[in-house]
Each structure stands twice: as structure tokens, then as C-alpha cells.
Design an enzyme around this catalytic site. Structure first.
Site, mmCIF file in Angstrom:
data_model
loop_
_atom_site.group_PDB
_atom_site.id
_atom_site.type_symbol
_atom_site.label_atom_id
_atom_site.label_comp_id
_atom_site.label_asym_id
_atom_site.label_seq_id
_atom_site.Cartn_x
_atom_site.Cartn_y
_atom_site.Cartn_z
ATOM 1 N N HIS A 1 34.617 40.422 43.412
ATOM 2 C CA HIS A 1 35.092 41.484 44.309
ATOM 3 C C HIS A 1 35.992 40.875 45.387
ATOM 4 O O HIS A 1 37.063 41.407 45.687
ATOM 5 C CB HIS A 1 33.916 42.180 45.005
ATOM 6 C CG HIS A 1 32.999 42.955 44.109
ATOM 7 N ND1 HIS A 1 31.649 42.738 44.069
ATOM 8 C CD2 HIS A 1 33.233 43.967 43.235
ATOM 9 C CE1 HIS A 1 31.080 43.575 43.211
ATOM 10 N NE2 HIS A 1 32.026 44.337 42.676
ATOM 11 N N SER B 1 27.535 42.597 39.470
ATOM 12 C CA SER B 1 26.488 42.542 40.498
ATOM 13 C C SER B 1 25.103 42.557 39.876
ATOM 14 O O SER B 1 24.196 41.856 40.329
ATOM 15 C CB SER B 1 26.640 43.705 41.469
ATOM 16 O OG SER B 1 27.845 43.571 42.172
ATOM 17 N N ARG C 1 38.182 44.093 34.639
ATOM 18 C CA ARG C 1 37.829 42.734 34.217
ATOM 19 C C ARG C 1 38.067 42.525 32.735
ATOM 20 O O ARG C 1 38.472 41.485 32.291
ATOM 21 C CB ARG C 1 36.358 42.450 34.534
ATOM 22 C CG ARG C 1 36.059 42.324 36.002
ATOM 23 C CD ARG C 1 34.598 42.464 36.263
ATOM 24 N NE ARG C 1 34.131 43.767 35.815
ATOM 25 C CZ ARG C 1 32.877 44.143 35.749
ATOM 26 N NH1 ARG C 1 31.934 43.301 36.062
ATOM 27 N NH2 ARG C 1 32.567 45.365 35.352
ATOM 28 N N LYS D 1 22.289 54.807 41.495
ATOM 29 C CA LYS D 1 22.379 53.525 40.791
ATOM 30 C C LYS D 1 21.168 52.635 41.071
ATOM 31 O O LYS D 1 21.024 51.575 40.464
ATOM 32 C CB LYS D 1 23.669 52.807 41.218
ATOM 33 C CG LYS D 1 24.449 52.246 40.039
ATOM 34 C CD LYS D 1 25.721 51.566 40.489
ATOM 35 C CE LYS D 1 26.210 50.644 39.380
ATOM 36 N NZ LYS D 1 27.415 49.937 39.746
#
Ligand code: COA
Length: 166
Positions: free
Chosen positions: A24, A135, A97, A48
Site C-alpha cells: 500500500h 493484508s 497487483r 470484512k
């Protein structure tokens, strides 16, 4: 708000940042020279099931991005489209990505274009060494005692260590 009244030199980079990773941060450092100001918008993302609270995620993002003077970190718990409109920002930044990111990102960008046609989504790609970081992987490796030092800022590493100790 019409296209002319938004600030195309102001970009919003939204995400859950649970926690912020070097991937990030790499993306933010690529965006920072392109804009007058970049606002890193940390979403509450309660659905989430985040590991860190919104306040913790904001603090960690501020520490990790402290050396970028035109970057500001803010939290939000509304629709991204409303946050971007309130800020008057003309650009939404997202990272790509791998090809696997594309479908979700295309959907998100299309929905945001529908909700706020005055803002453009701009995709940036992180440096190759960060293309496999996420993450949730960082959280899992950290929780199981693995070495995450090359994936996150030292402040994030320390916060995660304290968390596993509890
Ligand atoms: N380096 C490392 N990891 C990266 C990365 C990069 N450059 N870019 C993305 N990722 C990872 C993240 O770590 C995350 O991994 P995880 O799923 O394992 O946690 C994953 O890619 C995607 O996360 P993120 O970029 O934080 O996006 P998100 O999908 O969590 O959040 C929001 C998307 C917050 C922008 C979106 O949910 C949102 O806008 N929420 C607000 C409510 C709203 O408006 N909803 C309607 C949207 S149309």
C-alpha cells in the site's frame, strides 16, 4: 457536482488497510508526486471483520506514511462515493497487483463511475516485490509467529506483536 467543479489534483486512495502494508505504502509513494494532495481513506469495512479497529488502522497508516508531506490519512464509514464527493476529489486511486484483482476492481470502478461520474478511477501497480502481499496474509503470518518485517512498517510489526501477545 459536475466535472468542472472537482479537483483533479486531489486524489483519494480508499481501502481497508488492515493493516497497511509496504505494498500500500509503495502505491501511495507513486501517487504522491502525481497529485497536489493524496487522501488515504481508511474504510470502516465492518463487514470484512477487520483485525484492527478503525482508529488503530488510521494511526498505523499515519505512521507508515509520515514521510510523505502531501499525504493525509482519514477514516470514513460512509459510501466511498459520498466521501469522495464531500472531499471534492476528482480521482480515486486503486492498486492492481495481478490479473486476479481486475474483475473486482473493474466492478468497483464501474459502480463508482455510476455513483460519481465526475471522478475518475486511476489504477497504479505496485513494485514487483509487493505484488503478492495482502493484508489478510500478513495478519495470518503474523498471528502464527512468522516474519513479516519485509511486508510492513516497523510500527505495524510492533502493533501486531502486541496483539498476538494478548
Ligand atoms: N499492496 C498490498 N496489498 C494490497 C494492495 C497493495 N498495493 N492493494 C490491495 N491490497 C490488498 C489488501 O491488503 C486487501 O487484502 P485482504 O483482502 O487480504 O485484506 C485486498 O488487496 C483488497 O483490499 P483493499 O485495497 O483494502 O480494498 P478493500 O476491498 O478492502 O476495500 C473499499 C475496498 C474500501 C474501497 C470498498 O469496500 C469501499 O469503497 N467501501 C466503502 C463502502 C462503499 O462505498 N461500498 C460500495 C463500493 S461501490
Amino acid at each position: 457536482m459536475n466535472k468542472a467543479s472537482v479537483n483533479k489534483r486531489l486524489a483519494v486512495y480508499p481501502g481497508t488497510f488492515d493493516p497497511i502494508t509496504n505494498g500500500h505504502a509503495d502505491l501511495v509513494s507513486r501517487a504522491a508526486p502525481l497529485f497536489e494532495r493524496v487522501v488515504v481513506a481508511v474504510a470502516e469495512s465492518s463487514g470484512k471483520g477487520p483485525g484492527f479497529s478503525l482508529d488503530e488502522r488510521i494511526t498505523l497508516a499515519r505512521l507508515a506514511l509520515a514521510d510523505l508531506p502531501n499525504v493525509e490519512v482519514r477514516g470514513f464509514n460512509s459510501l466511498l462515493a459520498d466521501f469522495v464527493t464531500d472531499m471534492g476529489a476528482g480521482v480515486i486511486i486503486r492498486g492492481l497487483r495481478a490479473v486476479s484483482d481486475f474483475e473486482y476492481e473493474f466492478q468497483l470502478a464501474s459502480m463508482n463511475r455510476h455513483l460519481i461520474p465526475q471522478a475518475e478511477t486511476l489504477f497504479l501497480t505496485p513494485a514487483e516485490q509487493y505484488s503478492f502481499i495482502s493484508s489478510s496474509l500478513v495478519r495470518e503470518i503474523g498471528r502464527l509467529g512468522g516474519d513479516i518485517s519485509s511486508f510492513v512498517h516497523p510500527a505495524v510489526q510492533q502493533a501486531m506483536r502486541q496483539r498476538w501477545r494478548k
